[in-house]
Write a protein that holds these residues in place. Sequence first.
Motif, PDB file in Angstrom:
ATOM      1  N   GLU A  94     -17.847   0.173  11.538  1.00 21.64           N
ATOM      2  CA  GLU A  94     -16.464   0.608  11.759  1.00 21.64           C
ATOM      3  C   GLU A  94     -15.492  -0.559  11.630  1.00 21.64           C
ATOM      4  O   GLU A  94     -14.407  -0.412  11.052  1.00 21.64           O
ATOM      5  N   ILE A  95     -15.882  -1.710  12.170  1.00 26.04           N
ATOM      6  CA  ILE A  95     -15.040  -2.912  12.062  1.00 26.04           C
ATOM      7  C   ILE A  95     -14.864  -3.317  10.601  1.00 26.04           C
ATOM      8  O   ILE A  95     -13.760  -3.671  10.155  1.00 26.04           O
ATOM      9  N   HIS A  96     -15.963  -3.242   9.841  1.00 29.02           N
ATOM     10  CA  HIS A  96     -15.917  -3.574   8.413  1.00 29.02           C
ATOM     11  C   HIS A  96     -14.964  -2.626   7.660  1.00 29.02           C
ATOM     12  O   HIS A  96     -14.180  -3.062   6.807  1.00 29.02           O
ATOM     13  N   GLU A  97     -15.028  -1.335   8.002  1.00 30.66           N
ATOM     14  CA  GLU A  97     -14.142  -0.345   7.369  1.00 30.66           C
ATOM     15  C   GLU A  97     -12.679  -0.613   7.706  1.00 30.66           C
ATOM     16  O   GLU A  97     -11.801  -0.503   6.843  1.00 30.66           O
ATOM     17  N   ILE A  98     -12.434  -0.994   8.971  1.00 32.81           N
ATOM     18  CA  ILE A  98     -11.054  -1.314   9.394  1.00 32.81           C
ATOM     19  C   ILE A  98     -10.524  -2.521   8.619  1.00 32.81           C
ATOM     20  O   ILE A  98      -9.361  -2.538   8.172  1.00 32.81           O
ATOM     21  N   ILE A  99     -11.379  -3.527   8.444  1.00 29.75           N
ATOM     22  CA  ILE A  99     -10.975  -4.733   7.695  1.00 29.75           C
ATOM     23  C   ILE A  99     -10.644  -4.372   6.250  1.00 29.75           C
ATOM     24  O   ILE A  99      -9.644  -4.843   5.680  1.00 29.75           O
ATOM     25  N   GLU A 100     -11.490  -3.510   5.649  1.00 27.39           N
ATOM     26  CA  GLU A 100     -11.260  -3.086   4.268  1.00 27.39           C
ATOM     27  C   GLU A 100      -9.960  -2.291   4.146  1.00 27.39           C
ATOM     28  O   GLU A 100      -9.197  -2.469   3.183  1.00 27.39           O
ATOM     29  N   LEU A 101      -9.692  -1.424   5.124  1.00 22.36           N
ATOM     30  CA  LEU A 101      -8.453  -0.642   5.127  1.00 22.36           C
ATOM     31  C   LEU A 101      -7.224  -1.544   5.245  1.00 22.36           C
ATOM     32  O   LEU A 101      -6.209  -1.327   4.567  1.00 22.36           O
ATOM     33  N   ARG A 102      -7.346  -2.564   6.080  1.00 22.95           N
ATOM     34  CA  ARG A 102      -6.227  -3.511   6.222  1.00 22.95           C
ATOM     35  C   ARG A 102      -5.951  -4.244   4.908  1.00 22.95           C
ATOM     36  O   ARG A 102      -4.798  -4.454   4.526  1.00 22.95           O
ATOM     37  N   LYS A 103      -7.031  -4.610   4.215  1.00 22.58           N
ATOM     38  CA  LYS A 103      -6.878  -5.276   2.916  1.00 22.58           C
ATOM     39  C   LYS A 103      -6.158  -4.367   1.929  1.00 22.58           C
ATOM     40  O   LYS A 103      -5.249  -4.796   1.199  1.00 22.58           O
ATOM     41  N   GLU A 104      -6.585  -3.109   1.915  1.00 20.50           N
ATOM     42  CA  GLU A 104      -5.964  -2.140   0.992  1.00 20.50           C
ATOM     43  C   GLU A 104      -4.485  -1.920   1.326  1.00 20.50           C
ATOM     44  O   GLU A 104      -3.639  -1.849   0.432  1.00 20.50           O
ATOM     45  N   ILE A 105      -4.177  -1.836   2.643  1.00 20.02           N
ATOM     46  CA  ILE A 105      -2.775  -1.659   3.058  1.00 20.02           C
ATOM     47  C   ILE A 105      -1.941  -2.859   2.657  1.00 20.02           C
ATOM     48  O   ILE A 105      -0.802  -2.712   2.178  1.00 20.02           O
ATOM     49  N   ASN A 106      -2.499  -4.059   2.830  1.00 18.69           N
ATOM     50  CA  ASN A 106      -1.781  -5.283   2.433  1.00 18.69           C
ATOM     51  C   ASN A 106      -1.540  -5.326   0.927  1.00 18.69           C
ATOM     52  O   ASN A 106      -0.471  -5.759   0.461  1.00 18.69           O
ATOM     53  N   GLU A 107      -2.541  -4.870   0.158  1.00 19.31           N
ATOM     54  CA  GLU A 107      -2.386  -4.828  -1.306  1.00 19.31           C
ATOM     55  C   GLU A 107      -1.290  -3.840  -1.717  1.00 19.31           C
ATOM     56  O   GLU A 107      -0.483  -4.132  -2.617  1.00 19.31           O
ATOM     57  N   LYS A 109       1.249  -2.917   0.168  1.00 15.73           N
ATOM     58  CA  LYS A 109       2.519  -3.528   0.556  1.00 15.73           C
ATOM     59  C   LYS A 109       2.982  -4.551  -0.470  1.00 15.73           C
ATOM     60  O   LYS A 109       4.171  -4.625  -0.821  1.00 15.73           O
ATOM     61  N   GLN A 110       2.016  -5.332  -0.962  1.00 18.94           N
ATOM     62  CA  GLN A 110       2.339  -6.353  -1.956  1.00 18.94           C
ATOM     63  C   GLN A 110       2.850  -5.723  -3.243  1.00 18.94           C
ATOM     64  O   GLN A 110       3.829  -6.200  -3.836  1.00 18.94           O
ATOM     65  N   ILE A 111       2.210  -4.623  -3.647  1.00 21.86           N
ATOM     66  CA  ILE A 111       2.626  -3.926  -4.869  1.00 21.86           C
ATOM     67  C   ILE A 111       4.033  -3.358  -4.704  1.00 21.86           C
ATOM     68  O   ILE A 111       4.882  -3.457  -5.600  1.00 21.86           O
ATOM     69  N   LEU A 112       4.314  -2.779  -3.545  1.00 20.74           N
ATOM     70  CA  LEU A 112       5.644  -2.210  -3.275  1.00 20.74           C
ATOM     71  C   LEU A 112       6.721  -3.280  -3.253  1.00 20.74           C
ATOM     72  O   LEU A 112       7.841  -3.075  -3.777  1.00 20.74           O
ATOM     73  N   LEU A 113       6.388  -4.429  -2.678  1.00 24.66           N
ATOM     74  CA  LEU A 113       7.354  -5.538  -2.647  1.00 24.66           C
ATOM     75  C   LEU A 113       7.646  -6.052  -4.054  1.00 24.66           C
ATOM     76  O   LEU A 113       8.792  -6.419  -4.389  1.00 24.66           O
ATOM     77  N   GLU A 114       6.591  -6.115  -4.903  1.00 23.25           N
ATOM     78  CA  GLU A 114       6.778  -6.581  -6.294  1.00 23.25           C
ATOM     79  C   GLU A 114       7.674  -5.626  -7.082  1.00 23.25           C
ATOM     80  O   GLU A 114       8.482  -6.031  -7.915  1.00 23.25           O
ATOM     81  N   LYS A 115       7.512  -4.305  -6.830  1.00 24.88           N
ATOM     82  CA  LYS A 115       8.320  -3.307  -7.513  1.00 24.88           C
ATOM     83  C   LYS A 115       9.797  -3.403  -7.139  1.00 24.88           C
ATOM     84  O   LYS A 115      10.696  -3.163  -7.928  1.00 24.88           O
ATOM     85  N   LYS A 116      10.025  -3.782  -5.864  1.00 26.77           N
ATOM     86  CA  LYS A 116      11.403  -3.930  -5.403  1.00 26.77           C
ATOM     87  C   LYS A 116      12.063  -5.141  -6.085  1.00 26.77           C
ATOM     88  O   LYS A 116      13.239  -5.157  -6.358  1.00 26.77           O
TER      89      LYS A 116
END
Length: 260
Positions: free
Chosen positions: A238-251, A253-260
């Motif tokens: 579960e911890i590993h899945e949470i870490i992976e989800l956080r990575k995906e959310i950060n990615e 966010k990064q894509i959205l910031l680049e588009k702006k």
Amino acid sequence: MDMLRKFVMDIRFNRFITGLIIINAILIGLETFPNIYAEYYNLFFVIDIVILAIFTIEVLLKIIVLRKSFFKNSWNIFDLIIVLGSVILYSTPYVGVLRIFRVLRVFRTITTIPTLRRIVAALFMAIPTISSVLLIMAIIFYVYAILGTSFFREISPEYFGDIFLSSVTLFQIFTLESWASGIFRPIFQQAPSSWLYFLSFIVITTFIMINLIVGEIVNNAQKLSESIEEETDEIKDEIHEIIELRKEINEIKQILLEKK
């Protein structure tokens, strides 16, 4: 509340309480020496009051943090009963009962050390099997007591004079305490075939039955260890899945910031 929860659940706080329990156990042991206890009575009294106060605060903090879930854990209830009993009886004339509660504080070591809790849990899980084995042993004792009384009453009346004496004698043989020199050899001199009776009883009760009880406790302890390992693996996943989800959310966010 979060800070308080972190403090109460912290492993260092748990180790501190375990240390106090050990100190309390040592002090209770030292009190059995009259000379030491009389000389340092005031010191023993003060330290005991301080330790009891800390235990009381610990239980209160756990109740505040855990609330209803505190009473769902049998170990927590055990701690509460011991501490509450000690506090209520401290200034009463019931010194004997208070001493029992003070000695019971030593058992709190079990509640603070997970491996000890696991062993005790395995012991309780084995109770149904142990009860069955004890019933079989009671039947074996009864049968052998009747046989012993019939065969050896005339030879050794002090050990096999009646069924009650025979039962006590069999218990001594079961513990292997001085059975050969004190009981077996004098009877063997007059009844050479008596070795069959004694050896068969020892093999059945001391070796086979006791090993059944020990084996059941070990088996239950193994089951508990395996279930804990499974739970630990699930938490890790579960911890590993949470870490992976956080990575995906950060990615994202990064894509959205680049588009702006």
